[in-house]
Scaffold this motif. Structure first.
Motif, PDB file in Angstrom:
ATOM      1  N   VAL B 176       0.836  -1.195   0.000  1.00  0.00           N
ATOM      2  CA  VAL B 176       0.000   0.000   0.000  1.00  0.00           C
ATOM      3  C   VAL B 176       0.871   1.246   0.000  1.00  0.00           C
ATOM      4  CG1 VAL B 176      -1.592   1.348   1.400  1.00  0.00           C
ATOM      5  CG2 VAL B 176      -2.002  -1.036   1.059  1.00  0.00           C
ATOM      6  N   TYR B 177       1.950   1.200   0.787  1.00  0.00           N
ATOM      7  CA  TYR B 177       2.845   2.364   0.814  1.00  0.00           C
ATOM      8  C   TYR B 177       3.505   2.566  -0.537  1.00  0.00           C
ATOM      9  CZ  TYR B 177       6.507   5.558   2.003  1.00  0.00           C
ATOM     10  OH  TYR B 177       7.324   6.657   2.007  1.00  0.00           O
ATOM     11  N   GLY B 178       3.900   1.453  -1.171  1.00  0.00           N
ATOM     12  CA  GLY B 178       4.535   1.577  -2.471  1.00  0.00           C
ATOM     13  C   GLY B 178       3.594   2.145  -3.510  1.00  0.00           C
ATOM     14  N   ARG B 179       2.298   1.847  -3.388  1.00  0.00           N
ATOM     15  CA  ARG B 179       1.346   2.342  -4.368  1.00  0.00           C
ATOM     16  C   ARG B 179       0.994   3.799  -4.122  1.00  0.00           C
ATOM     17  NH1 ARG B 179      -1.083   4.231  -7.471  1.00  0.00           N
ATOM     18  NH2 ARG B 179      -2.828   3.652  -8.781  1.00  0.00           N
ATOM     19  N   PHE B 180       0.738   4.156  -2.863  1.00  0.00           N
ATOM     20  CA  PHE B 180       0.191   5.482  -2.574  1.00  0.00           C
ATOM     21  C   PHE B 180       1.146   6.412  -1.841  1.00  0.00           C
ATOM     22  CE2 PHE B 180      -4.162   3.434  -2.779  1.00  0.00           C
ATOM     23  CZ  PHE B 180      -4.378   3.916  -4.046  1.00  0.00           C
ATOM     24  N   GLY B 181       2.210   5.888  -1.250  1.00  0.00           N
ATOM     25  CA  GLY B 181       3.144   6.756  -0.555  1.00  0.00           C
ATOM     26  C   GLY B 181       2.577   7.386   0.696  1.00  0.00           C
ATOM     27  N   SER B 182       1.618   6.724   1.311  1.00  0.00           N
ATOM     28  CA  SER B 182       1.064   7.269   2.547  1.00  0.00           C
ATOM     29  C   SER B 182       0.728   6.119   3.469  1.00  0.00           C
ATOM     30  CB  SER B 182      -0.189   8.084   2.262  1.00  0.00           C
ATOM     31  OG  SER B 182      -0.737   8.512   3.473  1.00  0.00           O
ATOM     32  N   LEU B 183       0.741   6.390   4.779  1.00  0.00           N
ATOM     33  CA  LEU B 183       0.412   5.339   5.733  1.00  0.00           C
ATOM     34  C   LEU B 183      -0.798   5.687   6.570  1.00  0.00           C
ATOM     35  CD1 LEU B 183       3.948   4.292   6.904  1.00  0.00           C
ATOM     36  CD2 LEU B 183       2.329   2.898   5.694  1.00  0.00           C
ATOM     37  N   ASN B 184      -1.274   6.922   6.443  1.00  0.00           N
ATOM     38  CA  ASN B 184      -2.442   7.319   7.219  1.00  0.00           C
ATOM     39  C   ASN B 184      -3.689   6.672   6.632  1.00  0.00           C
ATOM     40  OD1 ASN B 184      -4.761   9.125   7.897  1.00  0.00           O
ATOM     41  ND2 ASN B 184      -3.171   9.967   9.190  1.00  0.00           N
ATOM     42  N   ILE B 185      -4.500   6.035   7.480  1.00  0.00           N
ATOM     43  CA  ILE B 185      -5.638   5.263   6.967  1.00  0.00           C
ATOM     44  C   ILE B 185      -6.592   6.168   6.192  1.00  0.00           C
ATOM     45  CG2 ILE B 185      -7.644   3.909   7.627  1.00  0.00           C
ATOM     46  CD1 ILE B 185      -6.081   2.752   9.870  1.00  0.00           C
ATOM     47  N   ALA B 186      -6.865   7.337   6.753  1.00  0.00           N
ATOM     48  CA  ALA B 186      -7.809   8.237   6.094  1.00  0.00           C
ATOM     49  C   ALA B 186      -7.253   8.727   4.765  1.00  0.00           C
ATOM     50  CB  ALA B 186      -8.105   9.413   7.004  1.00  0.00           C
ATOM     51  N   HIS B 187      -5.952   9.024   4.745  1.00  0.00           N
ATOM     52  CA  HIS B 187      -5.350   9.512   3.506  1.00  0.00           C
ATOM     53  C   HIS B 187      -5.352   8.430   2.439  1.00  0.00           C
ATOM     54  CE1 HIS B 187      -1.758  11.688   1.451  1.00  0.00           C
ATOM     55  NE2 HIS B 187      -2.914  12.081   0.959  1.00  0.00           N
ATOM     56  N   ILE B 188      -5.079   7.180   2.835  1.00  0.00           N
ATOM     57  CA  ILE B 188      -5.123   6.083   1.867  1.00  0.00           C
ATOM     58  C   ILE B 188      -6.541   5.920   1.334  1.00  0.00           C
ATOM     59  CG2 ILE B 188      -4.785   3.621   1.552  1.00  0.00           C
ATOM     60  CD1 ILE B 188      -2.718   3.769   3.774  1.00  0.00           C
ATOM     61  N   ALA B 189      -7.525   6.035   2.249  1.00  0.00           N
ATOM     62  CA  ALA B 189      -8.914   5.914   1.819  1.00  0.00           C
ATOM     63  C   ALA B 189      -9.245   6.991   0.791  1.00  0.00           C
ATOM     64  CB  ALA B 189      -9.845   6.011   3.023  1.00  0.00           C
ATOM     65  N   LEU B 190      -8.754   8.193   1.058  1.00  0.00           N
ATOM     66  CA  LEU B 190      -8.985   9.301   0.121  1.00  0.00           C
ATOM     67  C   LEU B 190      -8.353   8.998  -1.228  1.00  0.00           C
ATOM     68  CD1 LEU B 190      -9.843  12.245  -0.379  1.00  0.00           C
ATOM     69  CD2 LEU B 190      -7.598  12.924   0.411  1.00  0.00           C
ATOM     70  N   LEU B 191      -7.115   8.481  -1.196  1.00  0.00           N
ATOM     71  CA  LEU B 191      -6.423   8.196  -2.460  1.00  0.00           C
ATOM     72  C   LEU B 191      -7.095   7.065  -3.224  1.00  0.00           C
ATOM     73  CD1 LEU B 191      -2.794   8.595  -1.163  1.00  0.00           C
ATOM     74  CD2 LEU B 191      -3.912  10.010  -2.860  1.00  0.00           C
ATOM     75  N   ILE B 192      -7.615   6.080  -2.483  1.00  0.00           N
ATOM     76  CA  ILE B 192      -8.350   5.003  -3.159  1.00  0.00           C
ATOM     77  C   ILE B 192      -9.598   5.568  -3.827  1.00  0.00           C
ATOM     78  CG2 ILE B 192      -9.754   2.949  -2.739  1.00  0.00           C
ATOM     79  CD1 ILE B 192      -7.758   2.020  -0.771  1.00  0.00           C
ATOM     80  N   LYS B 193     -10.248   6.492  -3.128  1.00  0.00           N
ATOM     81  CA  LYS B 193     -11.438   7.140  -3.678  1.00  0.00           C
ATOM     82  C   LYS B 193     -11.101   7.878  -4.979  1.00  0.00           C
ATOM     83  CE  LYS B 193     -14.989   9.131  -0.647  1.00  0.00           C
ATOM     84  NZ  LYS B 193     -16.074   8.439  -1.144  1.00  0.00           N
ATOM     85  N   GLN B 194      -9.931   8.537  -4.975  1.00  0.00           N
ATOM     86  CA  GLN B 194      -9.575   9.330  -6.149  1.00  0.00           C
ATOM     87  C   GLN B 194      -9.113   8.462  -7.309  1.00  0.00           C
ATOM     88  OE1 GLN B 194      -6.759  11.954  -4.427  1.00  0.00           O
ATOM     89  NE2 GLN B 194      -8.278  13.479  -3.841  1.00  0.00           N
ATOM     90  N   HIS B 195      -8.284   7.446  -6.996  1.00  0.00           N
ATOM     91  CA  HIS B 195      -7.662   6.688  -8.078  1.00  0.00           C
ATOM     92  C   HIS B 195      -8.368   5.381  -8.379  1.00  0.00           C
ATOM     93  CE1 HIS B 195      -4.192   9.358  -8.143  1.00  0.00           C
ATOM     94  NE2 HIS B 195      -4.263   9.362  -6.831  1.00  0.00           N
ATOM     95  N   GLY B 196      -9.271   4.961  -7.502  1.00  0.00           N
ATOM     96  CA  GLY B 196      -9.951   3.692  -7.720  1.00  0.00           C
ATOM     97  C   GLY B 196      -9.084   2.516  -7.315  1.00  0.00           C
ATOM     98  N   MET B 197      -9.722   1.351  -7.218  1.00  0.00           N
ATOM     99  CA  MET B 197      -8.988   0.146  -6.844  1.00  0.00           C
ATOM    100  C   MET B 197      -8.146  -0.314  -8.037  1.00  0.00           C
ATOM    101  SD  MET B 197     -10.047  -0.821  -3.773  1.00  0.00           S
ATOM    102  CE  MET B 197     -10.528  -2.460  -3.288  1.00  0.00           C
TER     103      MET B 197
END
Lengths: 172, 502, 115
Positions: B176-197
């Protein structure tokens, strides 16, 4: 080589260990104190400090090492290092407004020859080094005092001295 | 407003203070343990109906580690510290009798407590892994605390399975870190929302599900639980069964599914069917057991199935049922383990065939265990009935009557195996029962009685929460989880980022 | 490509844990899994011709941002190494005690628990 001496290894190892042990210890201390500016830090420094005592154990036997850093003292140092770390973190609540807040003034870019150029990081490093050094030495000595001996043709593992279950390294 | 870091600070400080101080003061571990857990219980009760985000070291959300308090973590905090307090009350006499080193026991116990408090509070994926490992390392050591061959064997089995699970979790976090560069759960959720699964995220989700599935012992991954839980000292069994598998397993899965990845029909079905399978297989395996604590351990697997079923349904009523059952199960299962501990304390055996007729000699143990058994089997006035009822109604409402039917069958089988315990231990006797060896048995000491009475009273009266209190306590849980990732992101990241609409 | 090798290492470790019967080999398998993940994390932050993520007065911010490696995975790896150390020492202690009780490292001979 030295058959009369039961404890420890040969005289070459003992001599080299006697010469180098102080420098290895100093290197550990250096890594700890300078860790906020260069690679290194509490954990690596603590490991090197523990390695000094491991070297003493290997070269001279465990009595020599335990006379320098006793079991009780190591346990107390282990816990007090962790407590010191927690205390620094808790002082952050008092002075900085949050857990782990860096409450000592820091300069950027770091002014040379200032003691606390990185705030409370050196203090954290010192407490971690105490904790890691003591607990790693404890782990080593507890695992090392067991011997395999043959009793009635069956191989058995006994501890030469009674120790309780080891403490585990929890610090980061 | 409660300072959330106190939940980590207090138990850790006590855990490291105990070995230093108690070399001189022999009474210190007990007193310190009991007062620490009492303090934590009071603090956790104070957090009710609060919603806070606490930034560690004044670093704001996506950059630093944050502690998040919402309805769900508040519920888990109360459960952890309540069961922790009751278990320390119980261990005062118990550890003195069976084991040697109180100092190490309380130290490890408090470390485990600190780890679990951290897991339910943290809003950072890697920090969750660290606290998870602290709690699990302490629990491996506590399972093997007696250092007899069986305990060590169980501990090693638990250790290997759980470490493999931890490796899976760490690999998933790395992906997950390699894909999004973040470890905060909320921030990852936001990035998943923006970029899709994408494939990486789905793979890491599966890894996380497997890892936390092992920690929570749902059926394909349950093999360590029936060995590890009976081998531990009784108060630790109560903690492990009552709290650890929930805080480390269910909490993490539910938080990730609802607040990070978002609920879909596939995940819902996965959770429901794994829930049903563990429900039925756990209870069927429990029926054949003759060891008191082992039987209870299999029931933990079965009851975890109900919790998974409730959360897997995904409807607000299902979430309510799951959360309520989670709360109730931690009460009655820890009560049952404490009962088994006090039976072992007095008689020295856990074999159901050798026990018998304890109702005259140990009335408090017998009746509190009767309450817990009725409660776990879902008999009306007690709390277990209400939570199971909510889950079953939710299943019917969600259009899955077959699921509801399986839940009812599981409940009936549970009743059968608990009538076996009551019949062989307290109100009758087994075939190897020896009247003479049980002459000198008395009731257990005061503190052990007290801890069991507290839990029995809670078991009886939390059923009454159904009348009007259930929305007061469990309402926030449902709100947090049902709202999905969006509200969670908004709450933590606030105005730092642009957040797209729902 | 190099990530694939990490996964290969991970699966080798998993094979060691699941298929070997010797306690020491199981522990080694767990360690291989642990370190493959550490390697993976470090590689995530790696960049060609990168510099250490320490900024000093003589360096501009642009140079730092475009040349320094990612420091976060290094911190994560350090933490996970420490955790691995804790788990390892506990594992070794338990296996020593097990050897004391059973006189063997073979897990198939350790069957005092009920099946």
């Amino acid at each position: 080589m030295n058959k009369s001496k039961q404890q420890g290894m040969s005289i070459i190892v003992q001599t080299v260990a006697r010469w180098t042990k102080g420098y290895i210890f100093l290197f550990g201390v250096y890594l700890t104190f300078y860790g906020h500016l260069t690679p290194g830090g509490g954990f690596s420094g603590g490991v090197v400090i523990a390695v000094t005592f491991v070297l003493l154990t290997l070269a001279f036997g465990k009595e020599r090492a335990l006379s320098k850093l006793g079991k009780v003292l190591a346990s107390v140092l282990d816990c007090s290092g962790a407590l010191l770390f927690l205390l620094i973190a808790a002082l952050g609540i008092l002075f900085g407004g949050a857990f782990f807040a860096n409450f000592i003034e820091k300069r950027f870019p770091s002014a040379n020859f200032r003691l606390f150029s990185a705030g409370n990081l050196p203090l954290c490093n010192i407490s971690i080094a105490i904790k890691v050094g003591a607990s790693l030495f404890m782990i080593f000595i507890i695992l090392a005092v067991r011997r395999v001996v043959e009793i009635n043709g069956k191989r058995k593992l006994i501890s030469t001295e009674f120790f309780e279950t080891p403490e585990k390294g929890k610090s980061r | 407003m409660t300072n959330l870091s106190l939940f980590i600070l207090i138990p850790l400080a006590a855990a490291f203070l105990i070995p230093v101080v108690s070399r001189k003061l022999k009474w210190f571990p007990d007193v310190c343990g009991i007062f620490t857990t009492l303090l934590l219980l009071l603090l956790s009760l104070q957090t009710m109906n609060q919603e806070t985000v606490y930034a560690m070291g004044n670093w704001p959300a996506p950059y630093g580690i944050v502690f998040v308090l919402d309805g769900f973590s508040c519920l888990l905090l109360i459960i952890i510290n309540l069961v922790g307090f009751v278990s320390t009350l119980f261990s005062f006499e118990y550890i003195e009798y069976f084991y040697t080193s109180k100092l190490r026991y309380y130290s490890l116990f408090l470390l485990m407590l600190a780890g679990m408090n951290g897991v339910v509070l943290t809003g950072d994926l890697f920090n969750l892994f660290v606290f998870l490992e602290i709690a699990s390392i302490a629990s491996y050591a506590l399972v093997g605390f007696g250092c007899q061959s069986r305990e060590l064997e169980a501990s090693f089995k638990y250790l290997v399975m759980s470490t493999v699970a931890s490796s899976f979790i760490l690999l998933a976090i790395a992906l997950v870190y390699g894909r999004f560069g973040s470890l905060n759960i909320a921030h990852i959720a936001l990035l998943i929302k923006q970029h899709g699964m994408n494939d990486t995220i789905i793979f890491s989700f599966v890894l996380l599900l497997v890892g936390f599935g092992v920690k929570s012992a749902i059926v394909p991954f349950h093999a360590w639980l029936p060995d590890a839980h009976p081998s531990a000292p009784a108060p630790i069994s109560a903690m492990l069964s009552g709290v650890v598998i929930k805080a480390l397993g269910v909490y993490a899965i539910v938080r990730l599914v609802y607040n990070l990845f978002g609920m879909t029909a596939l995940i819902s079905n996965l959770l429901i069917y794994s829930g049903i399978i563990s429900m039925i297989i756990g209870v069927l395996l429990a029926l054949g057991q003759w060891d008191f604590k082992r039987l209870l351990a299999y029931h933990s697997i079965s009851q975890m199935g109900y919790i998974f079923l409730g959360f897997g349904l995904g409807t607000p009523l299902g979430i309510l049922g799951g959360a309520f059952h989670l709360f109730n199960h931690s009460l009655f299962k820890s009560l049952l383990f404490l009962n088994s501990g006090s039976v072992e304390y007095e008689t020295g055996t856990r074999n159901l065939e050798k026990l018998g007729d304890l109702v005259q000699k140990m009335p408090v143990t017998a009746f509190s265990s009767l309450i817990a058994s009725l409660s776990i089997s879902g008999i009306p006035p007690f709390n277990g009935f209400w939570s199971k009822l909510i889950i079953i109604i939710a299943a019917v409402q969600a259009g899955k009557p077959v699921v509801a039917l399986w839940a009812v069958i599981g409940s009936i089988l549970t009743l059968a195996s608990f009538s076996k315990i009551q019949r062989y231990v307290f109100f009758g006797h087994g075939k190897n029962f020896d009247q003479n060896s049980f002459k000198a048995i008395n009731e257990v000491p005061l503190l052990m009685k007290m801890s069991m009475i507290i839990l029995a009273i809670l078991c009886t009266f939390t059923g009454l929460l159904m009348i009007n209190g259930v929305n007061g306590i469990f309402g926030p849980v449902v709100n947090v989880l049902d709202a999905g990732p969006h509200t969670y992101i908004e709450k933590i990241l606030k105005s730092n980022f642009f957040i797209p609409g729902n | 490509m190099i990530y694939t090798l990490c996964f290969l290492l991970f699966t080798i470790g998993l094979y060691g844990v699941t298929c070997k019967k010797n306690i020491v080999k199981i522990i080694l398998g767990l360690l291989i899994m642990e370190y493959s993940i550490n390697l993976f994390l470090i590689l995530l932050g790696w960049r060609k011709n990168g510099i250490a993520p320490i900024i000093d007065q003589s360096m501009s911010h642009e140079v730092f941002v475009f040349q320094a490696v990612d420091p976060l995975p290094q911190a994560l790896v350090l933490t996970s190494i420490v955790i691995g150390l804790g788990v390892l020492s506990l594992m070794v202690a338990i296996s020593i005690r097990l050897y004391q009780r059973y006189g063997t490292f073979d897990i198939t001979e350790m069957n005092k628990l009920k099946r």
